[in-house]
Design an enzyme around this catalytic site. Structure first.
Site, PDB file in Angstrom:
ATOM      1  N   ARG A 127      -7.558 -10.868   0.121  1.00 28.71           N
ATOM      2  CA  ARG A 127      -8.907 -10.501   0.586  1.00 28.71           C
ATOM      3  C   ARG A 127      -9.768 -10.193  -0.626  1.00 28.71           C
ATOM      4  O   ARG A 127      -9.261 -10.087  -1.745  1.00 28.71           O
ATOM      5  CB  ARG A 127      -8.822  -9.242   1.451  1.00 28.71           C
ATOM      6  N   GLY A 134       0.788  -1.229   0.000  1.00 25.23           N
ATOM      7  CA  GLY A 134       0.000   0.000   0.000  1.00 25.23           C
ATOM      8  C   GLY A 134       0.820   1.279   0.000  1.00 25.23           C
ATOM      9  O   GLY A 134       0.279   2.345   0.235  1.00 25.23           O
TER      10      GLY A 134
HETATM   11  C1  MV4 Z   1       6.577   0.119  -7.484  1.00 23.58           C
HETATM   12  C2  MV4 Z   1       6.460   1.219  -8.366  1.00 23.58           C
HETATM   13  C3  MV4 Z   1       7.442   1.395  -9.307  1.00 23.58           C
HETATM   14  N1  MV4 Z   1       8.490   0.536  -9.359  1.00 23.58           N
HETATM   15  N2  MV4 Z   1       7.619  -0.705  -7.592  1.00 23.58           N
HETATM   16  C4  MV4 Z   1       2.950   1.282  -4.603  1.00 23.58           C
HETATM   17  C5  MV4 Z   1       2.208   0.477  -3.600  1.00 23.58           C
HETATM   18  C6  MV4 Z   1       2.743  -0.899  -3.670  1.00 23.58           C
HETATM   19  N3  MV4 Z   1       1.660  -1.804  -3.949  1.00 23.58           N
HETATM   20  C7  MV4 Z   1       3.777  -0.907  -4.742  1.00 23.58           C
HETATM   21  N4  MV4 Z   1       3.804   0.397  -5.329  1.00 23.58           N
HETATM   22  C8  MV4 Z   1       4.628   0.703  -6.356  1.00 23.58           C
HETATM   23  N5  MV4 Z   1       5.673  -0.129  -6.537  1.00 23.58           N
HETATM   24  C9  MV4 Z   1       8.560  -0.478  -8.499  1.00 23.58           C
HETATM   25  N6  MV4 Z   1       9.609  -1.289  -8.540  1.00 23.58           N
HETATM   26  C10 MV4 Z   1       5.376   2.057  -8.218  1.00 23.58           C
HETATM   27  C11 MV4 Z   1       4.457   1.808  -7.207  1.00 23.58           C
HETATM   28  C12 MV4 Z   1       3.389   2.729  -7.119  1.00 23.58           C
HETATM   29  C13 MV4 Z   1       2.076   2.347  -7.367  1.00 23.58           C
HETATM   30  C14 MV4 Z   1       1.733   1.047  -7.657  1.00 23.58           C
HETATM   31  C15 MV4 Z   1       0.427   0.683  -7.885  1.00 23.58           C
HETATM   32  C16 MV4 Z   1      -0.563   1.661  -7.831  1.00 23.58           C
HETATM   33  C17 MV4 Z   1      -0.255   2.939  -7.536  1.00 23.58           C
HETATM   34  C18 MV4 Z   1       1.065   3.313  -7.307  1.00 23.58           C
HETATM   35  C19 MV4 Z   1       1.360   4.631  -7.024  1.00 23.58           C
HETATM   36  C20 MV4 Z   1       2.634   4.995  -6.786  1.00 23.58           C
HETATM   37  C21 MV4 Z   1       3.648   4.056  -6.829  1.00 23.58           C
END
Ligand code: MV4
Length: 513
Positions: free
Chosen positions: A292, A164
């Protein structure tokens, strides 16, 4: 099937589960805090049990009280909904130890996916692509800087216990590593009580695409296709859709098979979601699994025709999934807009108060999953998500077009909602083309806040005028001054403007009403 199920949640998701129970002929038991004594989920359930004071820690998070209540009323199973206790391994274990059924995955699967480093190891072993990075915690900045050279900058530091978006830090160059690692550790310790941090290459400009899976306890695991969840702000999704414009049927098959491998490797049973990043070149990377039912599950239900909550209950009761993977193909397009008590025009400030008036949208292709009604008190104890407006249409263009109508029908007085904001997104040319990625909304915000879409203003004025007239007749509602900004946008509609003018005139003359 169970005879009685306790629903360990509140709001729209408690109602969603209660409805599924009723369709299956299962008695439902609501739980509620003192603040929710008059809430719709309490009234709609067959029975209800008070848990204690309003704060979640003293009510909806009291797993001990919830299990005791289930035993007392003779429920055989507990559905946790989302949030609250839904992903707490200890709660799933307590439920099982007390010889009740947890409507969700086994505690071992929650644990396996709860640690992000463990989940990455498990994914790699199952031949599931993950973002290049480490599979164990970093020891210090010197080591982190050394390892980062291998993957290249930008780097993303993440909390091992996380998820999250908490405890994440982007590192653009080696000089930033030490302070970013400190900050990530501090945030991780605060949020999860564990300061372990690992590293991934930072993927720039991806979409967030997630795959719904459903597995029974007899070894069948199916993919129900993807949801596009890129329209989010500060890790809070605002709009979700199924399918995704970025996913071809070949990619859907491939990502679906990948999600099934990840879930199976964790010994997963019941409904779950594998989150992926999908980059501009169509490469996808497993991020984490949500163990979930998710808020946005209805868009999958509408395009697959499969009732996920019904199947959660059937699977928990030991039934076999009767469909095969080939039989599952998305049909048409579904879009969900989250209706929260937040004001987009004021930096999404939480809005509190009484829902003085609620007009609920309906009609062809419209689904309204809500936990509120006229008279609901919206406070700050719980999540601001009040309701979900979901539409289905034969294709994306018509789904986006259709969403306008129920958004215009939706009228909420007494608290702020993102209704007008959603209307502006539906009008946005990037959104209409499906040209969205995870940073899109935050970049686009300046264009999406501040102005009232004209049609929405007219409707607001019409309802305000009608309300004032009704108050005039009955004298039973609290007095509320008309909003001049609503009045001015009503000028183009004669009948509405007349009603409004009359109301405004009465107001000006100081009539008692
Ligand atoms: C990332 C990413 C870019 N590169 N991992 C945000 C929450 C968590 N579920 C993982 N997330 C991210 N991981 C890498 N290697 C960008 C995000 C991310 C994101 C991911 C899904 C939905 C919204 C997001 C918003 C900002 C960053």
């Amino acid at each position: 099937m169970f005879h009685k199920v306790l629903v360990a949640n509140r709001g729209e998701i408690a109602l969603r589960v209660i409805r599924a129970c009723r369709e299956l002929g299962v008695r439902s038991v609501a739980v509620f805090s003192d603040a929710d004594a008059g809430a719709p989920h309490v009234r709609e359930a067959d029975e209800a049990v008070n848990l204690g004071p309003a704060p979640s820690a003293e009510s909806y998070l009291r797993g001990d009280k919830i299990v005791a209540a289930a035993k007392r009323v003779g429920a055989e199973a507990i559905h946790p909904g989302y949030g609250f206790l839904s992903e707490r391994e200890w709660f799933a274990r307590l439920v099982r130890d007390e010889e009740l059924t947890f409507v969700g995955p086994p505690p071992e699967a929650i644990a396996a996916m709860g640690s992000k480093t463990a989940a990455r190891q498990l994914a790699i072993a199952a031949n599931v692509p993950v973002v290049p990075g480490t599979t164990s915690a970093l020891s210090d900045a010197a080591e982190a800087t050394r390892i980062a050279e291998e993957f290249g900058y930008p780097i993303l530091l993440k909390a091992a216990a996380g998820g999250g978006g908490k405890g994440m830090r982007v590192v653009r160059e080696p000089g930033e590593m030490a302070s970013a690692l400190d900050a990530a550790r501090r945030e991780a310790k605060n949020a999860f009580g564990d300061d372990a941090v690992y590293m991934e290459k930072y993927i720039v400009g991806p979409r967030h695409v997630e795959i719904q899976v459903l597995g029974d306890s007899h070894g069948t695991m199916l993919s129900l296709g993807e949801r596009e969840c890129s329209v989010q702000r500060r890790h809070q999704k605002m709009i979700e859709e199924a399918p995704s414009v970025a996913v071809s049927s070949a990619l859907r098959r491939e990502m679906g098979a990948t999600a099934v491998r990840a879930a199976s490797a964790a010994g997963y049973v019941n409904a779950g979601t594998c989150e992926f990043l999908l980059d501009r070149d169509g490469r996808y990377y497993f991020l984490e699994m949500n163990t979930r039912l998710q808020v946005e599950h209805p868009v999958t239900e509408l395009v697959t025709g499969i009732d996920l909550v019904e199947w959660q209950l059937r699977i928990a009761a030991g039934e076999r999934l009767p469909f095969t993977q080939d039989a599952i193909t998305p049909r048409g397009w579904a879009i969900e807009c989250r209706i929260t008590s937040e004001d987009p025009d004021n930096g999404f400030l939480p809005s509190t108060g009484r829902v003085e008036y609620l007009h609920v949208p309906s009609g062809p292709g419209v689904r309204w999953d809500s936990g509120i009604e006229t008279g609901s008190e919206i406070g700050l104890h719980y999540d601001p998500m009040l309701a979900k407006l979901i539409v289905w249409a034969p294709d994306r263009e018509r789904a986006v077009g259709r969403m306008h109508r129920p958004l215009l029908e939706l009228t909420v007085h007494g608290i702020e909602t993102p209704r007008d904001f959603h209307l502006r997104v539906m009008e946005d040319e990037d959104f209409r083309r499906g040209a969205i990625e995870i940073q899109w909304l935050e970049r686009r915000l300046p264009l999406l806040v501040g102005t009232t879409p004209p049609a929405a203003g007219i409707r607001a004025a019409a309802v305000a005028a009608a309300l004032l007239a009704q108050r005039d007749r009955t004298g039973s509602l609290t007095r509320r001054s008309p909003d001049p900004s609503e009045a001015s946008s009503a000028q183009s509609d004669g009948a509405v403007a007349d009603g409004w003018k009359q109301a405004a005139r009465r107001e000006a003359m100081g009539d008692r009403w």
